[in-house]
Structures are given as structure tokens and as C-alpha cells.
Design an enzyme around this catalytic site. Structure first.
Site, PDB file in Angstrom:
ATOM      1  N   VAL A 423      75.661   8.685  13.481  1.00  0.00           N
ATOM      2  CA  VAL A 423      74.984   7.646  14.259  1.00  0.00           C
ATOM      3  C   VAL A 423      75.174   6.292  13.589  1.00  0.00           C
ATOM      4  CG1 VAL A 423      73.293   9.232  15.224  1.00  0.00           C
ATOM      5  CG2 VAL A 423      72.806   8.102  13.051  1.00  0.00           C
ATOM      6  N   CYS A 424      74.982   5.253  14.374  1.00  0.00           N
ATOM      7  CA  CYS A 424      75.102   3.883  13.878  1.00  0.00           C
ATOM      8  C   CYS A 424      74.138   3.659  12.711  1.00  0.00           C
ATOM      9  CB  CYS A 424      74.779   2.929  15.029  1.00  0.00           C
ATOM     10  SG  CYS A 424      74.919   1.185  14.621  1.00  0.00           S
TER      11      CYS A 424
END
Length: 486
Positions: A423-424
Site C-alpha cells: 500500500v501507499c
């Protein structure tokens, strides 16, 4: 009238999803990237909001009320919220719209955010909330403190924002063009963060009178509506079904529509670490936002545009919380690696101790011309005998920097990094980390399914002087980008 909240929410969800508009990322970039470029997007929201709300207030269309500044609650709450949004992977609005993209980690964070918010406002933790709000001042807004019109703050702030936009747009025009996905129609391309900021600010201005007409004297807000959504779902009490609830549900619907239409929706199951962080982060978000009087929308976009003490001080301490948590948690995965210049030399023992090669031939170079001659004098390099899978030099050798163990050697100077499921901002963090181990001219092929990385990775390449040689979709919400090290 509450259905206008749904319409506003859908519009907001579409713009946020297409603009990858994430206040967490904007604040995080200040600390990790030393960049203020995306933060200016938030300033645009505030500036547009400030002009619009000042105009609506001056003409009597809306009559905002202002909370007294409670220092302990706002400062502590802002820090807790900022810390929590790093763990959960997004702020309150970001969690809603990323849930619409199919991120299960965001679903988890959203659930614990709703539970902790409800507990703080109407449940078991109301006593703690009351204690934190026990110290309250007479301060409300900066214009009220100085006894002047709000326009004395609105106009200079809008002018400053316009200057910063122009400055960063000039810098952006001077650097290499940002790589975009190939063969993609214009309507599927992400919005520029500044365009998204202007649209969100405009939506916020429209939202206030529509919300007021439905009996809710406020504009955009996420925290209390999230609590009310849970309370309505669990009790069926229709008093909780209001304009704010329609707003947040609309964000979810709008984001889903935008993501599905552009091929960016896919259910992505979080791993154990991400899930645990989402639980803790979501809980901290609910506690922090309840104390601070709002999240990055309620405080960071609305209250700041009213120039309230609560809004600006909350935003400051949210940023501090983001900075502290980012330094603790946002680090590349730890692997054995060595950062050595190509001119450094090591003994055979040191070479063996440091060797983590994908291909040993790419690591061992002769130090002098005599070593380049084979026993027949043909002028080709002799191949050392292998020992334990690592080729051993019989004299001092000069080594290339060790290539990261995270990479898969594809041959001919191409290396693969698998960031699927990350994920970011981890796809970008890992890409930057392994790029340090490659030689100029080497290619890094990155597979990822983080929507935000479709903008973050090309932005990094343009800023750091790397060339994107290929960028394509590989499936629903899956992409591959090939980067040549500059």
C-alpha cells in the site's frame, strides 16, 4: 433535502479518487520527500473554500458558528490523529474513498474509525472526552481576535496560494514530462492535484448552504457523519440518518464509480501487518479527530478556511503526528545490502563477506589489466572457479554495488521489483531504496497495484532524473512501470 448530501458526496468521491487526493500523502511528502508540491494542493482547497465561505457569510447566505479553542483536546487530538493516519494508510476522507477502490485495509480502518468515534462522542469514552475539553479558552477565530473582517485574512492567503501554485507549476514545466500510461483516453487520466484541489474547494463551498438547508449548519465533515453512520446501522434510529451520513456514503459510491469506470477497482486483501496497523490506525483516527474537533477535512479544509484557532493548530499537530509516525514506520524492508562505490576494493575474504549477488559475474571485476588475460593469452577474462555459489577472485577486486536481495535479475541489466499488495507509500519507498543499488543505465521493472503509485512513481522519476521507458496496465488495478536509472 438530505439527498443533496449524497450528490455532493458522490462528486467529492469522484474528484478525490481521480485526483489521488490524500492529505496524509501531502503531509508525509514534507517529511519523507522534502517536497511541498502536493501540500499546495491542500492550500488551494483552503483558499477556494475561504473565498467562497467569506462571500456566503458576507451576503448572509450562511451563518457559521465557531467553537471555543480547547488547547489540550486539539493539540493531543491532532497529534493522535496524525499518527493514526500513517498507520491506517490514509486520512478520514482518504479511507472512505480508498474503500471504494476495494482496499480491504481501508475497510478495516474505516470500521475501527467509526467505532472509536462513536465511543468518544456518545459511548464509553465520553468521560475521557469531557476531561480533555475541560480547559477551554475564549479564542475562536483570528479575525475575531483582531476585530477585523475575515477578508483581511482571505485575500492575502489566496494571493500567497496563487504565488505558490505559479512557482510549482513553473518548476514542473522545467523538469522532464511526467510519464503517463500509454494508450489511455484523456477521461481515464488522473486529475492534476491542483485541479482536484480547486474542485474540492468549490464542492465545499456548495456543500455548506445545501447542508444548512437540511438543518445541519456546517459544511464538509467526515468524523461525526462516520459515527452517525455506524449508529444508524446498529440502532436503526432515523435521527442519525442525516445530510452528513449521505455525504460520506456518497464519497464511497463516487469513488467506486470512478475506480470501476477507469479499471482501478479490485478487491485487494491486506496482509497481517497492514491489517493490524489499520486496526490501530483507525482507532487512533477516531479518538484523535473527536478530540481535535475534526479530521483533515473538518479541521484541515473547513476550519482553516474560517481561520479558526482550532483548525490551524489542529492541522499543525496533525502534521507533527504524521512526521513522527512516518519516521518510525515508513521505512523500506530491511535486507543485507552494501552501498559501495565502483572504485572501492576488497580482499577476497571481504568480497565473500559482502557478496549477495544475483549473478556473480556482475559483481567481480578484475582490478588490473593483467587479470583480464586468460591463460592462453587471448585477451578474454578468465572465469574464477565457483565456491559456494560465489565466484572467488585470487587477488584484490573492484566490486559493483551489491544489488538488493529484493530484486529478481532478469538479465541484460534488467531487474524486477514485485510491489503487488504493497500500500501507499511503500511501492515508492521500495523503488527508491533498491534503485540505489543499481548502476546508471540499469532498468527497474516494478509491478504494483497501489493506485496512488501511478502518480507517485512517475513524479519521483521526473524529479530524480530517471527515465520511464514503459508504463502499462497489466490487469484490473494492476500496473507495470519500467524505469531506467539516470
Amino acid at each position: 433535502m438530505i439527498l443533496t448530501g449524497l450528490a455532493v458526496g458522490i462528486a467529492l468521491g469522484i474528484v478525490m479518487q481521480r485526483g489521488r487526493f490524500c492529505v496524509t500523502g501531502m503531509l508525509r511528502d514534507i517529511f519523507l520527500q522534502r517536497s511541498w508540491r502536493t501540500f499546495v494542493g491542500l492550500l488551494i482547497v483552503i483558499a477556494v473554500h475561504a473565498v467562497g465561505l467569506a462571500a456566503l457569510t458576507s451576503t448572509g447566505v450562511i451563518t457559521p458558528t465557531y467553537n471555543n479553542f480547547a488547547p489540550m483536546a486539539v493539540i493531543v487530538g491532532g497529534f493522535i490523529f496524525g499518527f493514526g493516519i500513517i498507520l491506517s494508510g490514509g486520512c478520514a476522507s482518504g479511507t472512505w474513498y480508498r474503500s471504494g477502490e476495494g482496499l480491504v485495509g481501508s475497510w478495516i480502518a474505516l470500521a475501527t474509525y467509526a467505532i472509536s468515534t462513536a465511543a468518544m462522542k456518545d459511548g464509553a469514552l465520553t468521560g475521557f472526552t469531557d476531561v480533555m475539553f475541560s480547559w477551554e479558552t475564549e479564542l475562536t477565530t483570528l479575525p475575531a481576535m483582531f476585530g477585523v473582517s475575515v477578508w483581511w485574512f482571505v485575500i492575502p492567503f489566496a494571493a500567497l496560494t496563487a504565488y505558490l501554485v505559479r512557482r510549482f507549476m513553473i518548476l514542473e514545466a522545467q523538469r522532464p514530462k511526467i510519464a503517463r500510461l500509454g494508450n489511455q483516453p484523456a477521461w481515464k487520466r488522473p486529475l492534476h492535484v491542483y485541479t482536484a484541489g480547486a474542485l474540492i474547494g468549490l464542492i465545499g463551498v456548495i456543500a455548506w448552504p445545501l447542508s444548512a438547508a437540511a438543518g445541519r449548519n456546517s459544511g464538509l465533515g467526515i468524523t461525526t457523519p462516520t459515527s452517525h453512520t455506524l449508529q444508524y446501522a446498529t440502532t436503526g434510529d432515523e435521527s442519525y440518518l442525516n445530510w452528513g451520513v449521505m455525504l460520506v456514503l456518497g464519497i464511497l459510491v463516487g469513488s467506486f464509480i470512478a475506480a470501476k469506470a477507469t479499471g482501478e477497482f479490485r478487491v485487494r486483501v491486506a496482509d497481517a501487518t497492514t491489517s493490524v496497523r489499520a486496526v490501530v490506525g483507525g482507532t487512533m483516527m477516531g479518538v484523535g479527530a473527536s478530540l481535535a474537533g475534526g479530521c483533515t477535512v473538518g479541521n484541515g479544509m473547513v476550519q482553516t478556511s474560517l481561520f479558526s484557532f482550532q483548525g490551524w493548530i489542529a492541522l499543525l499537530f496533525i502534521a507533527i503526528g504524521v512526521g513522527v509516525a512516518a519516521k518510525i514506520f515508513l521505512k523500506p524492508a530491511s535486507v543485507a545490502k552494501r552501498e559501495a562505490a565502483t572504485t572501492e576494493t576488497y580482499s577476497t575474504e571481504e568480497s565473500l563477506a559482502h557478496a549477495t549477488p544475483t549473478s556473480a559475474e556482475d559483481r567481480v571485476l578484475p582490478l588490473n589489466t593483467q587479470d583480464t588475460q586468460d591463460t592462453q593469452g587471448t585477451g578474454t577474462a578468465a572465469t574464477p572457479a565457483p565456491l559456494g555459489g560465489v565466484k572467488v577472485a585470487t587477488s584484490l577486486v573492484s566490486l559493483k554495488p551489491a544489488v538488493s536481495e529484493k530484486l529478481r535479475d532478469l538479465g541484460s541489466g534488467y531487474y524486477a521489483l514485485d510491489s503487488l499488495g504493497a500500500v501507499c507509500p511503500f511501492p515508492l519507498i521500495e523503488a527508491k531504496d533498491v534503485m540505489k543499488t543499481l548502476q546508471s543505465g540499469d532498468h527497474l521493472v516494478i509491478d504494483f497495484d497501489c493506485t496512488q503509485a501511478t502518480d507517485a512513481i512517475p513524479q519521483w522519476c521526473a524529479t530524480d532524473g530517471h527515465e520511464v521507458t514503459d508504463f502499462k496496465e497489466t490487469g484490473e488495478a494492476s500496473w507495470q512501470i519500467t524505469v531506467k536509472k539516470g
